[in-house]
Design a protein around this motif. Sequence first.
Motif, short mmCIF file in Angstrom:
data_model
loop_
_atom_site.label_atom_id
_atom_site.label_comp_id
_atom_site.label_asym_id
_atom_site.label_seq_id
_atom_site.Cartn_x
_atom_site.Cartn_y
_atom_site.Cartn_z
N ARG A 17 0.83 -1.08 -0.16
CA ARG A 17 -0.03 0.11 -0.12
C ARG A 17 0.92 1.08 -0.11
NH1 ARG A 17 -3.96 -1.25 -2.32
NH2 ARG A 17 -2.29 -2.60 -3.07
N TRP A 48 -6.43 5.58 -5.73
CA TRP A 48 -7.02 4.99 -4.63
C TRP A 48 -6.85 3.54 -4.38
CZ3 TRP A 48 -10.58 6.01 -0.80
CH2 TRP A 48 -11.31 5.10 -0.37
N GLU A 49 -6.71 2.95 -5.67
CA GLU A 49 -6.64 1.41 -5.67
C GLU A 49 -5.19 0.91 -4.90
OE1 GLU A 49 -8.88 -0.73 -8.99
OE2 GLU A 49 -7.91 1.01 -9.75
N THR A 52 -5.64 2.24 -0.50
CA THR A 52 -6.58 1.14 0.24
C THR A 52 -6.47 -0.25 0.16
OG1 THR A 52 -8.25 1.25 -1.29
CG2 THR A 52 -8.29 3.18 -0.02
N ASP A 53 -7.43 -0.89 1.11
CA ASP A 53 -7.26 -2.32 0.59
C ASP A 53 -8.39 -2.54 -0.74
OD1 ASP A 53 -6.33 -2.97 3.09
OD2 ASP A 53 -8.02 -3.05 4.09
N ASP A 55 -10.57 -4.23 -1.84
CA ASP A 55 -12.07 -4.25 -2.08
C ASP A 55 -12.95 -2.90 -1.60
OD1 ASP A 55 -12.11 -6.70 -3.00
OD2 ASP A 55 -12.21 -7.86 -1.23
N ASP A 56 -12.17 -2.10 -1.08
CA ASP A 56 -12.76 -0.86 -0.35
C ASP A 56 -12.88 -0.12 -1.85
OD1 ASP A 56 -12.04 -1.42 1.91
OD2 ASP A 56 -10.23 -0.05 2.35
N GLU A 57 -14.44 0.81 -1.53
CA GLU A 57 -15.14 1.53 -2.53
C GLU A 57 -14.85 3.15 -1.96
OE1 GLU A 57 -18.75 0.39 -3.64
OE2 GLU A 57 -18.20 -1.65 -4.10
N TYR A 66 -8.80 7.80 3.71
CA TYR A 66 -8.14 7.88 2.56
C TYR A 66 -8.75 8.49 1.38
CZ TYR A 66 -6.49 3.40 4.83
OH TYR A 66 -6.00 2.39 5.66
#
Length: 250
Positions: A17, A48-49, A52-53, A55-57, A66
């Motif tokens: 990350r 963003w991807e 974050t983790d 699967d986070d939206e 974030y």
Amino acid sequence: MHTAEQRARRWGIRGRRVGTTDRAGKFVQDVNFALLFPAPKPLAPSLWEVVTDEDDEPWVNGMGEYEQKVWTWKDELPSKGLAWHGAFIGGRSTLLSPALLAALYTGEGKPDDHEQFDLSPAAHELAAALALEPQTSAFLRELLGDKNKYQRAIGELQKNLLATTAGVQEQNNGWPATLINLTSDQFEVGGSTDHSEAARLYLDTMLDITPAELARAFRWSTPKARELLTELVDDGEAITEDGRTYHRPS
């Protein structure tokens, strides 16, 4: 054809990350371009991807930790010269590496570059104001006297890569104001336009592309995009089996 898993690895989605501005800058320099937040179209890597983790939206609970980080970096990255930012690919907030920016920038790298472009009077007025010094978005909106007029004008400058966000200015009340600057003042551009290199960098990121996809990304004609991709094939920088889809060599 490359798989979705290969593209995810190329875009850093499967990697460590990103937690600092400098690491975010290295991410953009590696992938060449990125949206701030993921979008179904245009398909592209996003900052963003990698923050974050997987699967986070974004924006599920408003401006969280974030979201705040990504939103702050869109101003910090250009201020440090690590990435250009503006509404570019698909009209969305986009980060460009300095290398891709230099290859795409068609001006001479001077404060009056805007005069070479067919822009609205409002866009020329904004560019002339920015030639004096960086200005806050609030000041530029007030200069034009109309929010919608400002949005259209700054959009013109950004889609032609003439202006970028460039840090923030603290205010007595409320959020800091975003600073806008001329790209030619913030980055080393001018005299290094190389659309063949820009096409190569786009292919390097996407792994598989069509001429139409390349054309949409950089606002070129499809015939021009196909010609550039054909040149990459001739140079061994791309491969194609059918003349419709082009791949990055393994």
